[in-house]
Motif scaffolding. Structure first.
Motif, short mmCIF file in Angstrom:
data_model
loop_
_atom_site.label_atom_id
_atom_site.label_comp_id
_atom_site.label_asym_id
_atom_site.label_seq_id
_atom_site.Cartn_x
_atom_site.Cartn_y
_atom_site.Cartn_z
N LEU A 65 0.98 -2.38 4.24
CA LEU A 65 2.54 -1.98 3.97
C LEU A 65 2.49 -0.99 5.58
O LEU A 65 1.94 0.08 5.73
CB LEU A 65 3.27 -1.24 3.64
N THR A 66 3.31 -0.85 6.91
CA THR A 66 3.73 0.19 7.94
C THR A 66 4.70 1.56 7.14
O THR A 66 5.16 0.90 6.24
CB THR A 66 3.95 -0.61 8.84
N GLN A 67 4.40 2.49 8.26
CA GLN A 67 5.67 3.46 7.95
C GLN A 67 6.97 3.00 7.87
O GLN A 67 7.00 1.77 8.52
CB GLN A 67 4.94 4.93 8.69
N ASP A 68 7.58 3.60 7.43
CA ASP A 68 9.27 3.40 7.37
C ASP A 68 9.83 3.64 8.06
O ASP A 68 10.59 2.68 9.09
CB ASP A 68 10.04 4.23 6.42
N SER A 69 9.19 4.83 9.03
CA SER A 69 9.85 4.88 10.66
C SER A 69 8.37 4.52 11.96
O SER A 69 7.15 5.34 11.38
CB SER A 69 10.70 5.95 10.81
#
Length: 156
Positions: A65-69
């Motif tokens: 999962l990539t970071q949220d921002s």
């Protein structure tokens, strides 16, 4: 006697068609409920990303999962069979347009991916399909997502 047989056969044909249509509708409703897509429709974007994360793992992928921002247009990175697929997840109440395709096309380059994919619980606009085709981006609409979920559930 012949006209009676012809009429009876026609009535039987109409009844049989109606019964088959009803059975197909029931099977379609069952698949819809089994898929969990109605729950997906109520998720937040982040919940949808986590949902996809779990299903891709169940399907045999390694997933990040990539970071949220500042994710550069990617929500998940999928690894399988030496390939890296960059995914933009769009849980949406509206058809998904070209912005999502543009984001993932850029993210494929940024993350040095082999493929790009946009996944939605909805459908895509015609412009999104056109842009995706010219950028070699896969688009998974509601129907494709339901098929994936049902298949991944069998992989348990």
């Amino acid at each position: 006697m012949k006209p009676f047989i012809v009429k009876a056969a026609a009535v039987f044909g109409v009844i049989a068609t109606s019964v088959l249509d009803t059975l197909k509708e029931e099977e379609s409703r069952k698949r819809l409920l089994d898929s969990g897509i109605l729950e997906v429709d109520e998720m937040t974007g982040k919940e949808f990303e986590n949902f996809l994360y779990l299903y891709f793992i169940n399907f045999g992928y390694s997933v990040k999962l990539t970071q949220d921002s500042q994710d550069y247009g990617a929500d998940l990175i999928l690894y399988k069979d030496g390939s890296k697929t960059v995914v933009q997840a769009k849980r949406s109440k509206n058809p998904v347009g070209i912005k999502a395709v543009q984001e993932v096309a850029g993210a494929v380059k940024y993350y040095n991916g082999n493929k790009g994919r946009v996944i939605t619980n909805n459908r895509f606009t015609e412009n999104a399909y056109n842009l995706a085709e010219s950028n070699d981006i896969e688009l998974w609409d509601r129907k494709r997502l339901i098929e994936f979920i049902l298949t991944a559930k069998k992989c348990k």
